[in-house]
Scaffold this motif. Sequence first.
Motif, PDB file in Angstrom:
ATOM      1  N   ALA A   1      26.088 -12.624 -24.669  1.00 54.51           N
ATOM      2  CA  ALA A   1      27.318 -12.431 -25.434  1.00 54.51           C
ATOM      3  C   ALA A   1      28.117 -13.721 -25.560  1.00 54.51           C
ATOM      4  O   ALA A   1      28.089 -14.585 -24.687  1.00 54.51           O
ATOM      5  N   TYR A   2      28.846 -13.815 -26.677  1.00 53.77           N
ATOM      6  CA  TYR A   2      29.843 -14.867 -26.842  1.00 53.77           C
ATOM      7  C   TYR A   2      31.094 -14.384 -26.106  1.00 53.77           C
ATOM      8  O   TYR A   2      31.461 -13.215 -26.190  1.00 53.77           O
ATOM      9  N   VAL A   3      31.764 -15.290 -25.402  1.00 55.61           N
ATOM     10  CA  VAL A   3      32.915 -14.903 -24.574  1.00 55.61           C
ATOM     11  C   VAL A   3      34.153 -15.653 -25.060  1.00 55.61           C
ATOM     12  O   VAL A   3      34.104 -16.845 -25.353  1.00 55.61           O
ATOM     13  N   LEU A   4      35.251 -14.916 -25.114  1.00 55.70           N
ATOM     14  CA  LEU A   4      36.547 -15.504 -25.431  1.00 55.70           C
ATOM     15  C   LEU A   4      37.522 -15.000 -24.380  1.00 55.70           C
ATOM     16  O   LEU A   4      37.601 -13.801 -24.121  1.00 55.70           O
TER      17      LEU A   4
ATOM     18  N   GLN B   1      41.956 -12.340 -19.816  1.00 52.19           N
ATOM     19  CA  GLN B   1      41.069 -11.209 -20.072  1.00 52.19           C
ATOM     20  C   GLN B   1      39.875 -11.702 -20.887  1.00 52.19           C
ATOM     21  O   GLN B   1      40.043 -12.437 -21.860  1.00 52.19           O
ATOM     22  N   ARG B   2      38.697 -11.293 -20.486  1.00 53.75           N
ATOM     23  CA  ARG B   2      37.488 -11.704 -21.191  1.00 53.75           C
ATOM     24  C   ARG B   2      37.162 -10.712 -22.308  1.00 53.75           C
ATOM     25  O   ARG B   2      37.176  -9.499 -22.085  1.00 53.75           O
ATOM     26  N   HIS B   3      36.818 -11.250 -23.454  1.00 53.36           N
ATOM     27  CA  HIS B   3      36.395 -10.456 -24.610  1.00 53.36           C
ATOM     28  C   HIS B   3      34.975 -10.903 -24.955  1.00 53.36           C
ATOM     29  O   HIS B   3      34.708 -12.107 -25.034  1.00 53.36           O
ATOM     30  N   TYR B   4      34.097  -9.935 -25.175  1.00 52.88           N
ATOM     31  CA  TYR B   4      32.681 -10.231 -25.432  1.00 52.88           C
ATOM     32  C   TYR B   4      32.322  -9.854 -26.864  1.00 52.88           C
ATOM     33  O   TYR B   4      32.785  -8.835 -27.386  1.00 52.88           O
ATOM     34  N   PHE B   5      31.444 -10.701 -27.476  1.00 51.41           N
ATOM     35  CA  PHE B   5      31.064 -10.498 -28.876  1.00 51.41           C
ATOM     36  C   PHE B   5      29.560 -10.690 -29.042  1.00 51.41           C
ATOM     37  O   PHE B   5      28.955 -11.534 -28.383  1.00 51.41           O
ATOM     38  N   CYS B   6      28.993  -9.939 -29.980  1.00 55.09           N
ATOM     39  CA  CYS B   6      27.548 -10.037 -30.226  1.00 55.09           C
ATOM     40  C   CYS B   6      27.206 -11.243 -31.092  1.00 55.09           C
ATOM     41  O   CYS B   6      26.075 -11.718 -31.069  1.00 55.09           O
TER      42      CYS B   6
END
Length: 94
Positions: free
Chosen positions: A68-71, A76-81
Motif C-alpha cells: 500500500a501507499y501510505v500517507l 494517523q496513517r492512511h493506506y491507498f491501493c
Amino acid sequence: MGVVESILDFLLILLVVNGLFNYWAFLRAKKEAARVQEEKAKLKPEVEEEIEMVTDNICGCTLPKSEAYVLIKDDQRHYFCSWDCREKFIETCL
C-alpha cells in the motif's frame, strides 16, 4: 548335457541372481530416500506468515499493507491501493 547347455544354465542362474541383487538394492535405495525425505521434513519447520491487510480510504480496496501507499496526516496513517487514490484523498481531504 553338453558344454553349451552348462554355460547357458550358468548364465541363466547368474542373470537370476543379478536380478535379485538389483531388486534388493533398489528397495534399499527407495527406503533410504524415504528416510531422507522424512529427516528433511523435520528440519524445515513450516512457518505461517500472517499478512496484514489494509483498506484503501478512497475506493475501499483491500490489499496487503506491504503493497500500500501510505500517507500520514495528524499522526494517523492512511493506506491507498494506487497513487491516484492517494492523490484523490489529498485533493478532497486536505
